[in-house]
Design an enzyme around this catalytic site. Sequence first.
Site, PDB file in Angstrom:
ATOM      1  N   ASN A 152       0.852  -1.207   0.036  1.00 24.35           N
ATOM      2  CA  ASN A 152       0.051  -0.008   0.164  1.00 24.35           C
ATOM      3  C   ASN A 152       0.795   1.273   0.004  1.00 24.35           C
ATOM      4  O   ASN A 152       0.487   2.221  -0.319  1.00 24.35           O
ATOM      5  CB  ASN A 152      -0.934   0.095   1.287  1.00 24.35           C
ATOM      6  CG  ASN A 152      -0.358  -0.373   2.482  1.00 24.35           C
ATOM      7  OD1 ASN A 152       0.211  -1.482   2.483  1.00 24.35           O
ATOM      8  ND2 ASN A 152      -0.416   0.414   3.477  1.00 24.35           N
ATOM      9  N   GLN A 180      -4.751  -3.676  -2.118  1.00 23.79           N
ATOM     10  CA  GLN A 180      -4.424  -2.889  -3.098  1.00 23.79           C
ATOM     11  C   GLN A 180      -4.092  -3.260  -4.639  1.00 23.79           C
ATOM     12  O   GLN A 180      -4.107  -2.482  -5.686  1.00 23.79           O
ATOM     13  CB  GLN A 180      -3.030  -2.222  -2.843  1.00 23.79           C
ATOM     14  CG  GLN A 180      -3.158  -1.513  -1.338  1.00 23.79           C
ATOM     15  CD  GLN A 180      -3.810  -0.109  -1.519  1.00 23.79           C
ATOM     16  OE1 GLN A 180      -4.407   0.400  -2.527  1.00 23.79           O
ATOM     17  NE2 GLN A 180      -4.026   0.344  -0.140  1.00 23.79           N
ATOM     18  N   HIS A 202     -13.554   0.015  -0.255  1.00 20.89           N
ATOM     19  CA  HIS A 202     -13.201   1.248  -0.391  1.00 20.89           C
ATOM     20  C   HIS A 202     -11.989   1.718  -0.917  1.00 20.89           C
ATOM     21  O   HIS A 202     -11.697   2.861  -1.309  1.00 20.89           O
ATOM     22  CB  HIS A 202     -13.101   2.131   0.938  1.00 20.89           C
ATOM     23  CG  HIS A 202     -12.208   1.778   1.988  1.00 20.89           C
ATOM     24  ND1 HIS A 202     -11.265   2.823   2.338  1.00 20.89           N
ATOM     25  CD2 HIS A 202     -11.900   0.842   2.565  1.00 20.89           C
ATOM     26  CE1 HIS A 202     -10.464   2.025   3.106  1.00 20.89           C
ATOM     27  NE2 HIS A 202     -10.778   0.993   3.508  1.00 20.89           N
ATOM     28  N   THR A 238     -26.446 -10.114   9.938  1.00 27.92           N
ATOM     29  CA  THR A 238     -27.270 -10.018   8.715  1.00 27.92           C
ATOM     30  C   THR A 238     -26.523  -9.175   7.788  1.00 27.92           C
ATOM     31  O   THR A 238     -25.862  -8.177   8.025  1.00 27.92           O
ATOM     32  CB  THR A 238     -28.499  -9.073   9.365  1.00 27.92           C
ATOM     33  OG1 THR A 238     -29.219  -9.994  10.368  1.00 27.92           O
ATOM     34  CG2 THR A 238     -29.517  -8.813   8.326  1.00 27.92           C
ATOM     35  N   CYS A 325       2.738   9.432  13.232  1.00 30.81           N
ATOM     36  CA  CYS A 325       3.073  10.074  14.566  1.00 30.81           C
ATOM     37  C   CYS A 325       2.915   9.118  15.650  1.00 30.81           C
ATOM     38  O   CYS A 325       1.827   8.911  15.994  1.00 30.81           O
ATOM     39  CB  CYS A 325       2.342  11.279  14.779  1.00 30.81           C
ATOM     40  SG  CYS A 325       3.133  12.381  15.983  1.00 30.81           S
TER      41      CYS A 325
HETATM   42  N1  PLP Z   1      -4.346  -4.543   3.558  1.00 31.19           N
HETATM   43  C1  PLP Z   1      -4.171  -3.174   2.766  1.00 31.19           C
HETATM   44  C2  PLP Z   1      -2.838  -3.553   1.888  1.00 31.19           C
HETATM   45  C3  PLP Z   1      -4.532  -2.048   2.903  1.00 31.19           C
HETATM   46  O1  PLP Z   1      -3.907  -1.034   2.240  1.00 31.19           O
HETATM   47  C4  PLP Z   1      -5.616  -1.651   3.710  1.00 31.19           C
HETATM   48  C5  PLP Z   1      -6.085  -0.504   4.008  1.00 31.19           C
HETATM   49  O2  PLP Z   1      -5.405   0.572   3.787  1.00 31.19           O
HETATM   50  C6  PLP Z   1      -6.115  -2.904   4.410  1.00 31.19           C
HETATM   51  C7  PLP Z   1      -5.428  -4.109   4.302  1.00 31.19           C
HETATM   52  C8  PLP Z   1      -7.365  -2.733   5.496  1.00 31.19           C
HETATM   53  O3  PLP Z   1      -8.555  -2.637   4.809  1.00 31.19           O
HETATM   54  P1  PLP Z   1      -9.949  -2.014   5.493  1.00 31.19           P
HETATM   55  O4  PLP Z   1      -9.647  -0.646   5.698  1.00 31.19           O
HETATM   56  O5  PLP Z   1     -11.018  -2.173   4.492  1.00 31.19           O
HETATM   57  O6  PLP Z   1      -9.934  -2.618   6.824  1.00 31.19           O
END
Ligand code: PLP
Length: 405
Positions: A152, A180, A202, A238, A325
């Site tokens: 990420n 990602q 998201h 649910t 931080c």
């Molecule tokens: N794994 C990776 C590589 C991510 O970048 C993220 C979120 O930034 C997650 C897991 C976690 O996903 P979520 O925010 O839907 O819990």
Amino acid sequence: MSQRVVYMDNNATSQVAPEIVAAMLPFFGDKYGNPSSMHTFGGAVARPIEEARGKMAALLGAAPGELIFTSCGTESDNTAINAALMSHPEKKHVITTRVEHPAVLNYCQDLVRRGYEVTFLPVDRQGLLDLDRVENAIREDTAIVSIMWANNETGVIFPVEEIARMAKAKGAVFHTDAVQAVGKVPINLKDTAIDMLSLSGHKLHAPKGVGVLYVRKGTRFVPYIKGGHQEHGRRAGTENVPYIVGIGKAAELAGANMKEENTRVRALRDKLENGLLEVEATMVNGDREQRLPNTCSVSFEYVEGESILLGLSDLGICASSGSACTSGSLEPSHVLRAMGVPFTAAHGSIRFSLSIYNSEDEVDYVLQHMPPIIERLRAISPFWAKAKKDGLLGAACNTPGYVEP
Ligand code: PLP
């Protein structure tokens, strides 16, 4: 006049696509039934769930029955690792990497506290894994190998299909956090040895709060959340119907937009990156080839990433820094530390992550404003002046590979 917003932080979260909002809305309105109800009114929302499952299965090259809807990527990651451990109780060893998202890393650190043995594989200066080392780490008592598809922070892609074959050959379950990667790299799970895969809505232009866990047919599975019989007894609770419909629509759009991600978005990212590299004493973090098309992590030596972010934010530009931080001090991220990026560069790292909603005009806007921000910050930095005088600029770019402590 409202301020211009240039959103280049899509690895943090992405704009919800208008088509997805439109697809979800009826399920906040008159289609509010419970899909488990016996009456026709409730049953009417069971079908859209299965349609969403089918769309996601098409994107992943999986069978619909292999997908479980969850609340987020984190839940999918935790569920996958827990399932492998609970269904192979005799195996107490786990393999992961030092650069995973906290959704895997912190779970694994907790496993250590609970008595499991976890191998945290190192990466080199480019953020890449040594595949011989991965293979050698897999043992008879390894329950699961969990390695992310794409990082990420840097966008670096790991060869998970190859690693999955190694794990399979040695009898270990293979899980990948593909949060990602989905929508940016082609995925065809039926042609791989990947047993489990996590993704999150998201990052795919669906809303926050919905995810998917793929579990290959035949993989032993124990649910993490226990309760009702939803998701064929694999994930109780649910169903979040509007969000499931949303992630289904996201899968459909991601499939349609994959080409654009890998052509237009990649070209925008490259233009941005090459432009940023024109600034003195600047470097890219992570391998520039084995990388997602939308991500660019750049370090500006001898500047604080947080100060750069504030400067950008004043101009409506959204990005993130590679520091967090912690207890009042700015610590470079665990990813950059694992890659051995020197402090002078890690502190000044900024991640831009683009999407199909970005334009060339926005890239030009960032390129116009970034150099003066860096110049201003360096002008007030005593470290910059000293490093320049001592001929140390650019040293971070030439440091050797990661040395294990
Ligand atoms: N794994 C990776 C590589 C991510 O970048 C993220 C979120 O930034 C997650 C897991 C976690 O996903 P979520 O925010 O839907 O819990």
